[in-house]
Enzyme design. Structure first.
Site, PDB file in Angstrom:
ATOM      1  N   PRO A 281      -7.416 -24.030  18.061  1.00  0.00           N
ATOM      2  CA  PRO A 281      -6.128 -24.742  18.243  1.00  0.00           C
ATOM      3  C   PRO A 281      -5.684 -24.431  19.603  1.00  0.00           C
ATOM      4  O   PRO A 281      -5.548 -23.389  20.032  1.00  0.00           O
ATOM      5  CB  PRO A 281      -5.306 -23.916  17.403  1.00  0.00           C
ATOM      6  CG  PRO A 281      -6.174 -22.853  16.275  1.00  0.00           C
ATOM      7  CD  PRO A 281      -7.489 -22.701  17.251  1.00  0.00           C
ATOM      8  N   GLU A 282      -5.334 -25.650  20.136  1.00  0.00           N
ATOM      9  CA  GLU A 282      -4.545 -25.491  21.602  1.00  0.00           C
ATOM     10  C   GLU A 282      -3.302 -26.324  21.459  1.00  0.00           C
ATOM     11  O   GLU A 282      -2.798 -26.442  19.910  1.00  0.00           O
ATOM     12  CB  GLU A 282      -5.367 -26.226  22.646  1.00  0.00           C
ATOM     13  CG  GLU A 282      -6.712 -25.710  22.989  1.00  0.00           C
ATOM     14  CD  GLU A 282      -7.581 -26.225  24.144  1.00  0.00           C
ATOM     15  OE1 GLU A 282      -7.006 -26.859  24.972  1.00  0.00           O
ATOM     16  OE2 GLU A 282      -8.738 -26.379  23.824  1.00  0.00           O
TER      17      GLU A 282
ATOM     18  N   ARG B 236     -15.722 -18.665  31.281  1.00  0.00           N
ATOM     19  CA  ARG B 236     -15.651 -19.822  30.157  1.00  0.00           C
ATOM     20  C   ARG B 236     -16.799 -20.768  30.547  1.00  0.00           C
ATOM     21  O   ARG B 236     -16.850 -21.051  31.453  1.00  0.00           O
ATOM     22  CB  ARG B 236     -14.392 -20.436  30.163  1.00  0.00           C
ATOM     23  CG  ARG B 236     -13.121 -19.498  29.894  1.00  0.00           C
ATOM     24  CD  ARG B 236     -13.158 -18.862  28.397  1.00  0.00           C
ATOM     25  NE  ARG B 236     -11.995 -17.820  28.180  1.00  0.00           N
ATOM     26  CZ  ARG B 236     -10.949 -18.377  28.176  1.00  0.00           C
ATOM     27  NH1 ARG B 236     -10.568 -19.584  28.111  1.00  0.00           N
ATOM     28  NH2 ARG B 236      -9.858 -17.506  28.192  1.00  0.00           N
TER      29      ARG B 236
ATOM     30  N   LYS C  75       1.140 -22.343  22.892  1.00  0.00           N
ATOM     31  CA  LYS C  75       0.366 -22.233  21.524  1.00  0.00           C
ATOM     32  C   LYS C  75       0.995 -21.406  20.313  1.00  0.00           C
ATOM     33  O   LYS C  75       0.621 -21.003  19.483  1.00  0.00           O
ATOM     34  CB  LYS C  75      -1.095 -21.733  21.796  1.00  0.00           C
ATOM     35  CG  LYS C  75      -1.844 -22.556  22.662  1.00  0.00           C
ATOM     36  CD  LYS C  75      -2.982 -21.727  23.274  1.00  0.00           C
ATOM     37  CE  LYS C  75      -3.725 -22.606  24.508  1.00  0.00           C
ATOM     38  NZ  LYS C  75      -4.566 -21.718  25.005  1.00  0.00           N
TER      39      LYS C  75
END
Length: 280
Positions: free
Chosen positions: A2-3, A266, A58
């Site tokens: 989830p962002e 990342r 978030k």
DNA sequence: AAGATTACCTGAAGGC
DNA sequence: TGCCTTCAGGTAATCT
């Protein structure tokens, strides 16, 4: 994963389905997701009604309200939620819980399941409904930050812009997927340093980030690993993705082969033609 | 002080 | 089949 758009949709679902309803019980299967302790969370929330759901980056902040006390003051309790990687809510009367369901809320007979495979998510009692002390260091929400403040917070920095867009202290809401998408739309290389970008480029990154976030919200979020909405339906933004998860495939704009690179630990994907590498 | 790395978790996927 | 390694990524804590 989830962002901001996924969290926004979860918040809307909780608000639409549960606002005004009283929490009658809370079954705790795994208390590690609750802070400060399952006993304190249950004690603070059970018996109160869900009055409002707010989001910052978030984070979701649920406002529970109980009966007025002897001073006629409203009796509030606030629960801050972060889903981290795999947190999910299900509001389905016939939902079958598995071993990853850690909490079952009872809202006037309607069960709300909280599931989190990797147990990274947290639900935490906080004192302040607007800006809890626990997230005081988190920057302004990505959808509401103004351009002058944006320039001030990021414009002088020397780290790769991708790492800074992921840093919630600068602005809150972007994660790995939408950072790659935003940089592609802005035509900025993930390794570019904000201090080397033109004012126009900095403005464009903010504009495109907002654009992609709004679009994803309207499409119900992105299902890439295991995000689904509260009915268990997947978000359908995935097919709109331009670069994320597409390393080795062709750019949808120029047909160049998309490249992968690691930035700040990342995985990142970009188009070497549309997002030229800055001189380093 | 900013930037980089690791810990927290579990499951999926790939190598042999 | 099955064991092992790697990867996934948000954030806090820890290192340089």
């Amino acid at each position: 994963m989830p962002e901001l758009p996924e969290v926004e949709n979860v918040g809307r679902a909780l608000r639409d389905c549960l606002r005004g309803k009283r929490l009658d019980g809370l079954q705790v299967n795994y208390g590690g997701v609750l802070k400060p302790s399952p006993r304190q969370v249950r004690s603070a929330l059970v018996g109160k009604r869900l009055a409002e759901v707010n989001r910052h980056g978030k984070y979701l902040i649920l406002d529970f309200i109980g009966d007025p006390n002897e001073d006629r003051n409203e009796d509030h309790a606030y629960l801050m939620i972060h889903l981290r990687m795999t947190g999910q809510f299900f509001i389905l009367d016939d939902y079958i819980a598995d071993q990853h369901v850690h909490l079952i809320f009872d809202f006037e007979g309607r069960p709300v399941h909280y599931r989190d495979v990797r147990k990274f998510g947290r639900l935490e009692l906080v004192e302040d409904p607007i800006r809890p002390a626990a997230i005081a260091h988190v920057g302004p929400d990505m959808l509401s930050v103004r351009l002058p403040e944006w320039r001030e917070r990021i414009g002088h920095r020397k780290a790769p812009i991708k790492a800074l867009l992921l840093d919630q202290k600068i602005a809150a809401g972007l994660g790995n997927i939408y950072v790659d998408e935003s940089l592609f739309l802005a035509r900025v290389h993930p390794l570019a340093r904000p201090c080397d970008l033109t004012p126009t480029q900095l403005k464009e990154v903010l504009k495109r980030a907002r654009q992609v976030l709004r679009l994803a919200i309207n499409h119900g979020g992105t299902t890439f690993m295991n995000f689904t909405d509260f009915h268990g339906r997947p978000g359908n933004f995935r097919r709109k993705l331009r670069v994320y998860g597409r390393a080795g495939q062709k750019c949808r704009d120029c047909s160049a082969t998309l490249e992968g690179v690691r930035v700040g630990g990342r995985s990142s994907v970009f188009c070497p033609h549309c997002q030229p590498n800055p001189a380093r």
